[in-house]
Scaffold this active site. Structure first.
Site, PDB file in Angstrom:
ATOM      1  N   HIS A 102      -7.999  -4.926  -1.039  1.00 32.20           N
ATOM      2  CA  HIS A 102      -6.839  -4.207  -0.529  1.00 32.20           C
ATOM      3  C   HIS A 102      -6.520  -4.661   0.897  1.00 32.20           C
ATOM      4  O   HIS A 102      -7.385  -4.726   1.764  1.00 32.20           O
ATOM      5  CB  HIS A 102      -7.096  -2.699  -0.525  1.00 32.20           C
ATOM      6  N   SER A 111       0.833  -1.197   0.000  1.00 31.01           N
ATOM      7  CA  SER A 111       0.000   0.000   0.000  1.00 31.01           C
ATOM      8  C   SER A 111       0.873   1.255   0.000  1.00 31.01           C
ATOM      9  O   SER A 111       1.651   1.465  -0.927  1.00 31.01           O
ATOM     10  CB  SER A 111      -0.951  -0.046   1.198  1.00 31.01           C
ATOM     11  N   ASP A 115     -10.136  -3.433  -5.203  1.00 28.71           N
ATOM     12  CA  ASP A 115      -9.223  -2.505  -4.539  1.00 28.71           C
ATOM     13  C   ASP A 115      -9.189  -1.201  -5.328  1.00 28.71           C
ATOM     14  O   ASP A 115      -8.994  -1.219  -6.548  1.00 28.71           O
ATOM     15  CB  ASP A 115      -7.823  -3.141  -4.481  1.00 28.71           C
TER      16      ASP A 115
END
Length: 403
Positions: free
Chosen positions: A373, A189, A343
């Site tokens: 995600h 991320s 995501d």
């Protein structure tokens, strides 16, 4: 008695209503995921409430998740784990106990959390890093960079870059028995964002003689220009990281000025004079047909000239690595990119994979249709999902073969 019975009947119904969240079709274990995400949902509501009341900044309240999940550095029979500092930046260091056949591999890891949350000592990160250290017999350096809003861009980037540059020195690699030809950077991320930015910056640093063997980007955030990509549309239906939260993370990385967040939310934050950068994030050219899903590409809507002057970071490749030129990309090391169908950041990773391939970089793009995600973090009880084990195992196998 009647009131008590009514409350007893209503309580499960209210709890079920609170737990329920719409889930996209095709998601693995949707009902189990719905239950597992309830604590995250509750903290998000609490953070929004205290922020609205002016009691605490939203991101400070969100850090309750980090506090609950953080564990002390503890060694086990396979890995020695210590908290230390590299170049005055806190790190958690993982050293395998078993004797190496030769020099060891190494990874410098950057945790996720939207540049505002997270810690190298969270259970999930600690588990991932010690497994990589043990299974690859590798040295792992997990970096606790400073966080926004207290420390905005470029501070988090500077912290991770400082640690990486320090670790890549010949004397430091030698101290830990690391093979200088087998070092990678990795992150998930926001950490994937930092890993991509570090890999790019190292290419231009004449002081660094050691070249990275690989970069590993797990559902990375890579661009700030177009927040209306196909994966961002209907983004508030995405588990764990809805569009509104990703916009908040992006804007808080640069400022708490609500005008930037509002402009990003309406996708009108890029000034016309920066319009040439949209070629690097043109999803109609860079996404495979399956991800475009028949959606029409529309020309950018410009705005935010004053915002770009006050907060130029969102146009900086150190914050948005997808804005790097093709000439810069072609010198990057082999790359592993994980993207998940459900995501908001799916398209960032997919576009980067395409641009890297076009530049001649060896890329493995592992796209997972039934994941969301942050999925790779859910490998420990009680927050455990089968898809997390599958993704983590694929990631480790790639490291075994390519690092």
């Amino acid at each position: 008695m009647g009131a008590k019975l009514l409350c007893l009947c209503l309580l499960p119904a209210l709890l079920a209503y609170y737990i329920y969240s719409p889930m996209p079709e095709g998601l693995a274990e949707p009902w189990k995921l719905m239950v597992l995400l309830t604590p995250f949902k509750a903290v998000g509501h609490l953070a929004a409430a205290v922020d609205l009341l002016g009691l605490m900044h939203y991101m400070e309240a969100m850090r309750l998740i980090t506090v609950i999940e953080t564990v002390v550095a503890t060694s086990d029979e396979n890995v020695t784990v210590t908290s230390t500092e590299f170049n005055n930046v806190p790190v958690r260091l993982y050293l395998p106990r078993r004797a190496p056949d030769g020099l060891r591999r190494a990874m410098v890891y950057f945790h996720g959390g939207g540049w505002c949350l997270g810690d190298a000592g969270m259970k999930s990160y600690d588990h991932m890093c010690r497994r990589v250290s043990n299974e690859l017999n590798a040295v792992v350096v997990s970096v606790n960079y400073r966080l926004a809003p207290e420390h905005r861009f470029p501070v988090p980037f500077e912290d991770v870059y400082s640690v990486t540059k320090f670790f890549l020195q010949s004397r430091v690699l030698s101290q830990y028995g690391v093979d200088p030809t087998r070092v990678c950077v990795a992150g998930d991320s926001a950490g994937g964002n930092l890993a991509a930015a570090v890999a790019q910056q190292l290419l231009e640093d004449a002081e660094v003689k050691t070249k990275l063997k690989a970069q590993v980007l797990l559902y990375p955030a890579l661009q700030t220009l177009d927040l209306d990509l196909p994966s961002y549309r209907d983004g508030d239906n995405k588990p764990l990281l809805p569009r509104r939260l990703m916009v908040r993370f992006w804007s808080e990385y640069f400022t708490s000025d609500p005008s930037l967040r509002e402009a990003m939310a309406s996708n009108r934050h890029v000034p016309a004079e920066s319009g040439h950068l949209f070629q690097f994030v043109n999803w109609s050219q860079l996404l495979p047909a399956g991800m475009r899903k028949g959606l029409a590409y529309t020309a950018p809507t410009y705005g935010g000239a004053g915002l770009a002057r006050r907060y130029p970071g969102f146009l900086d490749p150190r914050a948005a690595p997808l804005l790097a030129s093709d000439a810069r990309l072609r010198h990057l090391p082999r790359t592993y990119i994980l993207t998940c169908e459900h995501d908001v950041l799916r398209d960032d990773g997919a576009m980067y994979a395409q641009r890297l391939r076009a530049a001649g970089v060896t890329v493995t793009h592992d796209h997972t249709q039934d994941a969301f995600h942050g999925a790779i973090m859910f490998t420990l009880w009680p927050f455990e999902l089968a898809v997390a084990h599958r993704l983590f195992n694929s990631y480790v196998e790639w490291l075994k073969e390519n690092l």
